[in-house]
Structures are given as structure tokens and as C-alpha cells.
Scaffold this motif. Structure first.
Motif, PDB file in Angstrom:
ATOM      1  N   LEU A   3      17.805  97.941  35.475  1.00 30.45           N
ATOM      2  CA  LEU A   3      18.419  97.529  34.210  1.00 30.45           C
ATOM      3  C   LEU A   3      17.467  96.701  33.369  1.00 30.45           C
ATOM      4  CD1 LEU A   3      21.983  96.553  35.456  1.00 30.45           C
ATOM      5  CD2 LEU A   3      21.217  98.707  34.464  1.00 30.45           C
ATOM      6  N   GLN A   4      17.450  97.007  32.071  1.00 27.51           N
ATOM      7  CA  GLN A   4      16.687  96.221  31.111  1.00 27.51           C
ATOM      8  C   GLN A   4      17.687  95.625  30.116  1.00 27.51           C
ATOM      9  OE1 GLN A   4      15.822  99.924  30.905  1.00 27.51           O
ATOM     10  NE2 GLN A   4      14.913  99.579  32.904  1.00 27.51           N
ATOM     11  N   TRP A   5      17.604  94.315  29.915  1.00 22.97           N
ATOM     12  CA  TRP A   5      18.508  93.596  29.023  1.00 22.97           C
ATOM     13  C   TRP A   5      17.770  93.235  27.747  1.00 22.97           C
ATOM     14  CZ3 TRP A   5      23.603  92.010  30.243  1.00 22.97           C
ATOM     15  CH2 TRP A   5      24.034  92.402  31.515  1.00 22.97           C
ATOM     16  N   SER A   6      18.481  93.310  26.630  1.00 26.72           N
ATOM     17  CA  SER A   6      17.886  92.974  25.344  1.00 26.72           C
ATOM     18  C   SER A   6      18.942  92.369  24.429  1.00 26.72           C
ATOM     19  CB  SER A   6      17.307  94.243  24.692  1.00 26.72           C
ATOM     20  OG  SER A   6      16.916  93.993  23.360  1.00 26.72           O
ATOM     21  N   HIS A   7      18.478  91.536  23.512  1.00 27.15           N
ATOM     22  CA  HIS A   7      19.367  90.946  22.501  1.00 27.15           C
ATOM     23  C   HIS A   7      18.924  91.347  21.100  1.00 27.15           C
ATOM     24  CE1 HIS A   7      21.211  88.593  25.654  1.00 27.15           C
ATOM     25  NE2 HIS A   7      20.001  88.259  26.045  1.00 27.15           N
ATOM     26  N   SER A   8      17.928  92.189  21.019  1.00 21.62           N
ATOM     27  CA  SER A   8      17.338  92.578  19.739  1.00 21.62           C
ATOM     28  C   SER A   8      17.872  93.934  19.273  1.00 21.62           C
ATOM     29  CB  SER A   8      15.814  92.658  19.882  1.00 21.62           C
ATOM     30  OG  SER A   8      15.243  93.204  18.715  1.00 21.62           O
ATOM     31  N   ILE A   9      18.064  94.053  17.958  1.00 29.98           N
ATOM     32  CA  ILE A   9      18.501  95.334  17.387  1.00 29.98           C
ATOM     33  C   ILE A   9      17.312  96.164  16.917  1.00 29.98           C
ATOM     34  CG2 ILE A   9      20.777  94.504  16.714  1.00 29.98           C
ATOM     35  CD1 ILE A   9      19.702  94.259  13.840  1.00 29.98           C
ATOM     36  N   GLU A  10      16.117  95.640  17.059  1.00 36.95           N
ATOM     37  CA  GLU A  10      14.923  96.306  16.520  1.00 36.95           C
ATOM     38  C   GLU A  10      14.672  97.699  17.095  1.00 36.95           C
ATOM     39  OE1 GLU A  10      11.671  94.223  15.423  1.00 36.95           O
ATOM     40  OE2 GLU A  10      12.828  92.490  14.782  1.00 36.95           O
ATOM     41  N   ASP A  11      14.980  97.895  18.370  1.00 42.33           N
ATOM     42  CA  ASP A  11      14.690  99.197  18.981  1.00 42.33           C
ATOM     43  C   ASP A  11      15.955 100.005  19.278  1.00 42.33           C
ATOM     44  OD1 ASP A  11      15.664  97.584  20.992  1.00 42.33           O
ATOM     45  OD2 ASP A  11      14.198  98.196  22.482  1.00 42.33           O
ATOM     46  N   ILE A  12      17.046  99.666  18.617  1.00 44.02           N
ATOM     47  CA  ILE A  12      18.314 100.361  18.869  1.00 44.02           C
ATOM     48  C   ILE A  12      18.355 101.690  18.125  1.00 44.02           C
ATOM     49  CG2 ILE A  12      20.826 100.261  18.524  1.00 44.02           C
ATOM     50  CD1 ILE A  12      19.733  98.548  20.844  1.00 44.02           C
ATOM     51  N   ASP A  13      18.733 102.718  18.854  1.00 38.50           N
ATOM     52  CA  ASP A  13      19.020 104.023  18.277  1.00 38.50           C
ATOM     53  C   ASP A  13      20.527 104.013  17.983  1.00 38.50           C
ATOM     54  OD1 ASP A  13      19.955 106.678  17.997  1.00 38.50           O
ATOM     55  OD2 ASP A  13      18.349 107.469  19.241  1.00 38.50           O
ATOM     56  N   TRP A  14      20.884 103.914  16.713  1.00 35.07           N
ATOM     57  CA  TRP A  14      22.277 103.737  16.308  1.00 35.07           C
ATOM     58  C   TRP A  14      23.127 104.954  16.668  1.00 35.07           C
ATOM     59  CZ3 TRP A  14      23.098  98.896  15.939  1.00 35.07           C
ATOM     60  CH2 TRP A  14      22.062  98.054  15.519  1.00 35.07           C
ATOM     61  N   ASP A  15      22.530 106.133  16.700  1.00 29.97           N
ATOM     62  CA  ASP A  15      23.264 107.327  17.142  1.00 29.97           C
ATOM     63  C   ASP A  15      23.599 107.217  18.629  1.00 29.97           C
ATOM     64  OD1 ASP A  15      23.371 108.892  14.703  1.00 29.97           O
ATOM     65  OD2 ASP A  15      21.211 109.173  14.933  1.00 29.97           O
ATOM     66  N   GLU A  16      22.652 106.711  19.412  1.00 36.23           N
ATOM     67  CA  GLU A  16      22.887 106.531  20.848  1.00 36.23           C
ATOM     68  C   GLU A  16      23.985 105.497  21.083  1.00 36.23           C
ATOM     69  OE1 GLU A  16      20.260 105.846  24.911  1.00 36.23           O
ATOM     70  OE2 GLU A  16      19.592 104.823  23.076  1.00 36.23           O
ATOM     71  N   LYS A  35      25.289  99.674  12.797  1.00 35.35           N
ATOM     72  CA  LYS A  35      24.097  98.941  12.351  1.00 35.35           C
ATOM     73  C   LYS A  35      24.505  97.732  11.529  1.00 35.35           C
ATOM     74  CE  LYS A  35      19.681  99.412  10.009  1.00 35.35           C
ATOM     75  NZ  LYS A  35      18.766 100.313   9.293  1.00 35.35           N
ATOM     76  N   GLY A  36      25.478  97.895  10.657  1.00 33.07           N
ATOM     77  CA  GLY A  36      25.944  96.777   9.837  1.00 33.07           C
ATOM     78  C   GLY A  36      26.579  95.669  10.650  1.00 33.07           C
ATOM     79  N   VAL A  37      27.495  96.019  11.560  1.00 28.93           N
ATOM     80  CA  VAL A  37      28.202  94.971  12.299  1.00 28.93           C
ATOM     81  C   VAL A  37      27.300  94.281  13.313  1.00 28.93           C
ATOM     82  CG1 VAL A  37      30.489  95.966  11.882  1.00 28.93           C
ATOM     83  CG2 VAL A  37      29.276  96.540  13.989  1.00 28.93           C
ATOM     84  N   PHE A  38      26.404  95.024  13.956  1.00 22.16           N
ATOM     85  CA  PHE A  38      25.490  94.379  14.900  1.00 22.16           C
ATOM     86  C   PHE A  38      24.448  93.530  14.159  1.00 22.16           C
ATOM     87  CE2 PHE A  38      27.351  96.903  18.207  1.00 22.16           C
ATOM     88  CZ  PHE A  38      27.081  96.206  19.375  1.00 22.16           C
ATOM     89  N   THR A  39      24.030  93.956  12.980  1.00 23.24           N
ATOM     90  CA  THR A  39      23.077  93.167  12.196  1.00 23.24           C
ATOM     91  C   THR A  39      23.691  91.825  11.807  1.00 23.24           C
ATOM     92  OG1 THR A  39      21.961  95.135  11.353  1.00 23.24           O
ATOM     93  CG2 THR A  39      21.729  93.126  10.049  1.00 23.24           C
ATOM     94  N   HIS A  40      24.984  91.820  11.497  1.00 25.98           N
ATOM     95  CA  HIS A  40      25.654  90.597  11.043  1.00 25.98           C
ATOM     96  C   HIS A  40      26.224  89.761  12.182  1.00 25.98           C
ATOM     97  CE1 HIS A  40      24.733  91.988   7.202  1.00 25.98           C
ATOM     98  NE2 HIS A  40      25.861  92.553   6.857  1.00 25.98           N
ATOM     99  N   SER A  41      26.046  90.190  13.408  1.00 20.52           N
ATOM    100  CA  SER A  41      26.535  89.437  14.566  1.00 20.52           C
ATOM    101  C   SER A  41      25.452  88.475  15.039  1.00 20.52           C
ATOM    102  CB  SER A  41      26.922  90.400  15.698  1.00 20.52           C
ATOM    103  OG  SER A  41      27.989  91.219  15.301  1.00 20.52           O
ATOM    104  N   MET A  42      25.846  87.245  15.333  1.00 24.32           N
ATOM    105  CA  MET A  42      24.882  86.239  15.775  1.00 24.32           C
ATOM    106  C   MET A  42      24.320  86.572  17.156  1.00 24.32           C
ATOM    107  SD  MET A  42      25.289  82.093  16.137  1.00 24.32           S
ATOM    108  CE  MET A  42      25.156  81.748  14.389  1.00 24.32           C
TER     109      MET A  42
END
Length: 144
Positions: A3-16, A35-42
Motif C-alpha cells: 500500500l502507498q498512502w498519499s494526501h496530494s491531489i497532484e497525481d490523481i487520475d480523476w476518472d480512476e 476534482k472540485g470537491v477534493f481540491t477544496h477539501s483541507m
């Protein structure tokens, strides 16, 4: 499981991510909407298993008063293994310091959330885009 854990949206494939929510099953959430809701989430949490996105969750937070955990999802192949508990625990830990942490839960999952320290609110109210559907799915009580 590697498992790899991340908190960044930079490498997210929004379709996936959208496919993950459909498979979970937590409904049809369009990639642009996610993309909108995750971008605006702290706070955000993504889990990959050998590069494949298998879990996600987020928390809307204001930095002091309230953190609202929502959209926690796992692929069915990864459910029942404690990964959902780890995602929720991570989001709760990230939310520490807020006066209250609120969770939006699927009806029927309350015992699981109670085991993590959450308690049912008696004063929560909601307006849904589709009130009838929300009522049929058990999110709203019938007016008396």
C-alpha cells in the motif's frame, strides 16, 4: 498488499477516482466534480495497492471549529480488511484540533463509526438535491 498512502491531489487520475466511487458503491461522481470537491477539501487521503487506486476519503475543514469527513470509499476487493478504518483514522487524526469532527455516513454503518468514537447527532438537518431519493436511501427521517 504493497500500500502507498498519499494526501496530494497532484497525481490523481480523476476518472480512476470516479470509477472507485461507482465500484464502492457510493454512486456516480463525475471526474470534474470530484476534482472540485477534493481540491477544496483541507484533508485528503488516497491509498494505492501496487499503483492502483483502491481507497480514498476527504475532510472539509475550516482549521479550527469544524471538520466534516465524507466520501470515504474502498474498492470491494479491499473492504473488510481494516483499510477503511485506517483511512477514517487518518482523516480523524488530520482533523484533530477542530472543536468538532462530523461524519456523513451510509445508513446501516453506524456501529462501525461508533467503534471509532463517533456518536449520532440529534440535531443534524439536511437539504438534499433529491430529497425523495435521500429519503428512500434512509438518509432522511419522515416528517411527523
Amino acid at each position: 498488499m504493497a500500500l502507498q498512502w498519499s494526501h496530494s491531489i497532484e497525481d490523481i487520475d480523476w476518472d480512476e477516482l470516479s470509477a472507485l466511487y461507482r465500484a464502492a458503491p457510493l454512486g456516480d461522481k463525475r471526474p470534474d466534480w470530484l476534482k472540485g470537491v477534493f481540491t477544496h477539501s483541507m484533508f485528503r487521503c488516497f491509498v494505492r495497492d501496487d499503483g492502483r487506486l483502491v481507497g480514498a476519503g476527504r475532510a472539509l475543514a475550516d482549521g479550527a471549529d469544524c471538520s466534516y469527513i465524507c466520501d470515504v470509499a474502498l474498492l470491494p476487493s479491499h473492504q473488510g480488511q481494516g483499510l477503511g478504518r485506517q483511512i477514517l483514522s487518518t482523516l480523524v487524526e488530520l482533523s484533530r484540533g477542530h472543536r468538532k469532527i462530523i461524519l456523513y455516513a451510509v445508513p446501516g454503518k453506524e456501529p462501525f463509526y461508533r467503534s471509532l468514537g463517533f456518536r449520532r447527532m440529534t440535531t443534524a438537518m439536511a437539504i438534499f438535491e433529491d430529497q425523495g431519493l435521500a429519503s428512500r436511501r434512509g438518509y432522511l427521517e419522515e416528517d411527523s
